[in-house]
Scaffold this motif. Sequence first.
Motif, PDB file in Angstrom:
ATOM      1  N   THR A 114     -10.432 -32.399  -4.839  1.00  0.00           N
ATOM      2  CA  THR A 114      -9.779 -33.748  -5.572  1.00  0.00           C
ATOM      3  C   THR A 114      -8.281 -34.245  -5.077  1.00  0.00           C
ATOM      4  N   SER A 115      -7.665 -33.366  -4.115  1.00  0.00           N
ATOM      5  CA  SER A 115      -6.284 -33.692  -3.839  1.00  0.00           C
ATOM      6  C   SER A 115      -6.358 -34.866  -2.894  1.00  0.00           C
ATOM      7  N   ILE A 116      -5.342 -35.755  -3.133  1.00  0.00           N
ATOM      8  CA  ILE A 116      -4.913 -36.972  -2.599  1.00  0.00           C
ATOM      9  C   ILE A 116      -4.404 -36.790  -1.122  1.00  0.00           C
ATOM     10  N   PHE A 117      -3.486 -35.667  -1.076  1.00  0.00           N
ATOM     11  CA  PHE A 117      -2.883 -35.279   0.185  1.00  0.00           C
ATOM     12  C   PHE A 117      -3.714 -34.665   1.231  1.00  0.00           C
ATOM     13  N   SER A 118      -3.756 -34.814   2.569  1.00  0.00           N
ATOM     14  CA  SER A 118      -4.446 -34.043   3.270  1.00  0.00           C
ATOM     15  C   SER A 118      -4.023 -32.646   3.737  1.00  0.00           C
ATOM     16  N   LEU A 119      -4.529 -31.777   4.713  1.00  0.00           N
ATOM     17  CA  LEU A 119      -4.219 -30.528   4.934  1.00  0.00           C
ATOM     18  C   LEU A 119      -2.740 -30.420   5.506  1.00  0.00           C
ATOM     19  N   ASP A 120      -2.600 -31.585   6.504  1.00  0.00           N
ATOM     20  CA  ASP A 120      -1.218 -31.738   7.106  1.00  0.00           C
ATOM     21  C   ASP A 120      -0.111 -31.978   6.270  1.00  0.00           C
ATOM     22  N   ASP A 121      -0.556 -32.909   5.149  1.00  0.00           N
ATOM     23  CA  ASP A 121       0.643 -33.346   4.243  1.00  0.00           C
ATOM     24  C   ASP A 121       0.838 -32.117   3.339  1.00  0.00           C
ATOM     25  N   LEU A 122      -0.288 -31.166   2.874  1.00  0.00           N
ATOM     26  CA  LEU A 122       0.129 -30.116   2.096  1.00  0.00           C
ATOM     27  C   LEU A 122       0.954 -29.015   2.856  1.00  0.00           C
ATOM     28  N   ARG A 123       0.855 -28.998   4.227  1.00  0.00           N
ATOM     29  CA  ARG A 123       1.371 -28.099   4.995  1.00  0.00           C
ATOM     30  C   ARG A 123       2.913 -28.462   5.000  1.00  0.00           C
ATOM     31  N   LYS A 124       3.217 -29.770   4.980  1.00  0.00           N
ATOM     32  CA  LYS A 124       4.471 -30.277   5.117  1.00  0.00           C
ATOM     33  C   LYS A 124       5.198 -29.836   3.843  1.00  0.00           C
ATOM     34  N   ILE A 125       4.700 -30.225   2.656  1.00  0.00           N
ATOM     35  CA  ILE A 125       5.048 -29.981   1.193  1.00  0.00           C
ATOM     36  C   ILE A 125       5.269 -28.342   1.206  1.00  0.00           C
ATOM     37  N   TRP A 126       4.472 -27.737   1.843  1.00  0.00           N
ATOM     38  CA  TRP A 126       4.637 -26.234   1.660  1.00  0.00           C
ATOM     39  C   TRP A 126       5.951 -25.591   2.437  1.00  0.00           C
ATOM     40  N   PHE A 127       5.995 -26.259   3.779  1.00  0.00           N
ATOM     41  CA  PHE A 127       7.429 -25.936   4.450  1.00  0.00           C
ATOM     42  C   PHE A 127       8.600 -26.441   3.658  1.00  0.00           C
ATOM     43  N   ILE A 128       8.597 -27.491   3.199  1.00  0.00           N
ATOM     44  CA  ILE A 128       9.854 -28.077   2.248  1.00  0.00           C
ATOM     45  C   ILE A 128      10.045 -27.463   0.921  1.00  0.00           C
ATOM     46  N   PHE A 129       8.829 -26.752   0.358  1.00  0.00           N
ATOM     47  CA  PHE A 129       8.972 -25.964  -0.958  1.00  0.00           C
ATOM     48  C   PHE A 129       9.645 -24.838  -0.584  1.00  0.00           C
ATOM     49  N   ASN A 130       9.111 -24.083   0.642  1.00  0.00           N
ATOM     50  CA  ASN A 130       9.898 -22.753   0.994  1.00  0.00           C
ATOM     51  C   ASN A 130      11.274 -22.628   1.377  1.00  0.00           C
ATOM     52  N   ARG A 131      11.453 -23.986   2.156  1.00  0.00           N
ATOM     53  CA  ARG A 131      12.956 -24.349   2.691  1.00  0.00           C
ATOM     54  C   ARG A 131      13.933 -24.191   1.173  1.00  0.00           C
ATOM     55  N   LEU A 132      13.434 -24.937   0.504  1.00  0.00           N
ATOM     56  CA  LEU A 132      14.263 -25.039  -0.773  1.00  0.00           C
ATOM     57  C   LEU A 132      14.337 -23.946  -1.797  1.00  0.00           C
ATOM     58  N   ASP A 133      13.425 -23.128  -1.582  1.00  0.00           N
ATOM     59  CA  ASP A 133      13.505 -21.828  -2.558  1.00  0.00           C
ATOM     60  C   ASP A 133      14.577 -20.755  -1.939  1.00  0.00           C
ATOM     61  N   ASP A 134      15.681 -21.093  -1.949  1.00  0.00           N
ATOM     62  CA  ASP A 134      16.645 -20.084  -1.526  1.00  0.00           C
ATOM     63  C   ASP A 134      17.213 -18.836  -2.260  1.00  0.00           C
ATOM     64  N   GLU A 135      16.372 -18.984  -3.504  1.00  0.00           N
ATOM     65  CA  GLU A 135      16.417 -17.731  -4.437  1.00  0.00           C
ATOM     66  C   GLU A 135      15.353 -16.834  -4.225  1.00  0.00           C
ATOM     67  N   GLN A 136      14.410 -17.144  -3.359  1.00  0.00           N
ATOM     68  CA  GLN A 136      13.152 -16.408  -2.990  1.00  0.00           C
ATOM     69  C   GLN A 136      12.378 -16.119  -3.940  1.00  0.00           C
ATOM     70  N   ARG A 137      12.091 -16.670  -5.065  1.00  0.00           N
ATOM     71  CA  ARG A 137      11.526 -16.276  -6.246  1.00  0.00           C
ATOM     72  C   ARG A 137      10.032 -17.033  -6.402  1.00  0.00           C
ATOM     73  N   LEU A 138       9.232 -17.468  -5.312  1.00  0.00           N
ATOM     74  CA  LEU A 138       8.025 -18.247  -5.316  1.00  0.00           C
ATOM     75  C   LEU A 138       7.988 -19.465  -6.125  1.00  0.00           C
ATOM     76  N   ALA A 139       8.961 -19.664  -6.505  1.00  0.00           N
ATOM     77  CA  ALA A 139       9.027 -20.929  -7.337  1.00  0.00           C
ATOM     78  C   ALA A 139      10.431 -21.543  -7.264  1.00  0.00           C
ATOM     79  N   LEU A 140      10.490 -23.132  -7.283  1.00  0.00           N
ATOM     80  CA  LEU A 140      11.616 -23.785  -7.272  1.00  0.00           C
ATOM     81  C   LEU A 140      12.332 -24.050  -8.535  1.00  0.00           C
ATOM     82  N   ASP A 141      13.522 -23.816  -8.442  1.00  0.00           N
ATOM     83  CA  ASP A 141      14.284 -24.042  -9.832  1.00  0.00           C
ATOM     84  C   ASP A 141      13.825 -25.582 -10.187  1.00  0.00           C
TER      85      ASP A 141
END
Length: 587
Positions: A114-141
């Motif tokens: 049911t996802s609107i985003f494609s796999l490539d879109d999810l890949r980009k969001i995943w990279f952005i998510f991990n780059r913003l998680d500078d506390e390395q807690r698998l979840a963003l503040d």
Amino acid sequence: MVVFSYFESNCLHQCFAQLGGLSPNSCTGPNDAQRVPKSTLAVLCLNVGDALDVRFNEKCLKEYEKEKNDLSFAEFVLYIEADLLGEIAHVDLARFRAVLWDKVFAREARDRSTSIFSLDDLRKIWFIFNRLDDEQRLALDVGEADALLRKFAEALGMKRAKRDDADDDDRNRVAFWDLVVAMERDYAHDVEASVYVEVLDDLLDEIVRDVVKKGYMTKKGHARHTWKERWFVLDMTSLTYYVSRERMEKKGCVRLTDRSIVEPIAEKTQHKYRLLLTDGVDGRKYELCASDQRTKQEWLASLRRVISHRPEKGSIRRQEMQERRRVREERRMEMQRIQETNEQQRRELERERQAREEAETRVRQEQEWLQEEMQRRLEAEVQQRKHLEELERERALKMEEEREKKSKEELLGEELRRRQELEGLHEQQRQELEDEKRKLDEMQQQNEEFMRLLQLEREKYEKAEEERRRAEELYKQALARGENPPKPPKYEVKISPGLARLIGPKGGLVTHRGMGAFPKDSIPDPLWEERKLSKSPAISSVGSVSSQSSTSEPRPDVENVEIRKAEEEENGSTVVADAAAGHDESL
């Protein structure tokens, strides 16, 4: 040995948790105690080795921490860095991150039908998510996630949906799939795919690739000096330009160091908004032109920001993230302080409630005593009423006194104001008197100087008069002896400025020079002119005789002596008259 940054460590940690079935919200950091079996991690190591052309030996993984059948994340990262990739001089980190996505996280993404985003879109969001998680807690503040959603909404031309602060209090961190659901539910469901794909590319450039600015500019060629439009991408180390926005064909790169220079160029008719950029390595100069003045200023500011940035401080985006985290920590500390204050107030209210209950108990116990004291209180109230009446009268008298005092204060204030005005007038008069006194002193000094100069001129005049009298006496003596008298000297009379007329000898004679210009005894006999005219032939004859007998001894001649005397007197009076005339002219 390769050492991962927090970005690669976050990607690896996400895969580690996914393989072990661990909850991201329960993770406390890279040193978390959660563990995953070695057999599960061997599949991930095999995929990483195949992607990076590294031979993976499962036996080495089993011997690593052989006494344990599972590994924590910190132990697994150390194995990847030291053993699996330790012999590689240069690791393609982009390829490493792509393998982690393709082999682990992409599986779950494929199940999201049911996802609107494609796999490539999810890949980009995943990279952005991990780059913003500078506390390395698998979840963003939650604050960092909110900032990302705000950027995504503004890029789509929307407003950020208002978040529920109550939910934020219960859940301070946002997992990856929660972020994806929020982006789909609130923003991407009514937007064309090409629009949010472009927005995700821009966010990927900005956050992951540290792209500071990008856009079209025209560039002047070095060989043919022709202007061509290029797509420029500015990151923390270089300014790269491509043929088009898709970045399929790279045309060149300008390396940026602290030796690079960027400066605007004077406007021309055709290419107005130009700037000159110097390569920080080889010193080559690039002439660029923006589309308008605003775009030119944006490129100048971005280039100067990159050139002045120090690499040891980390990337600009990392500094911004750290600043946002600092603000969030301050906000959390403030919220914690407020909660502690509220808790303290609650405890104080509880103590007050208990004290109030105790007081009510004491009140109930004292009711009997109060009934006994009722009569006494009534009598006291009567006395108090009388006392209040007296106090009311005293208050009225006091108010009257205050009104009188206020009236007196107003009168005193008016008097003080008038006195200040008088003092101001007195001060003004004193200043005027001092000015007049100063002017009077200056006039007195001028008068004294004038009198001094007048006295000097008077002394000079008296001295000249004395010399003139001596000359007249000598003249008369010479005439009496029948000798040729000396010619009287001409006197130069100087008049001091300010004299109305020449101060001459006393006398009442009036001549064409004015009254009293000469003393009476200095004027020759008026009959002398008649004698001179009547005896003019004799004078000429005497002159001829004297010239003919110049070689012989002179013979006394009374008539000739009188003529010479008259001529001398005339000459003397002429000298004095000339001096007086010069005095009049100076006046």
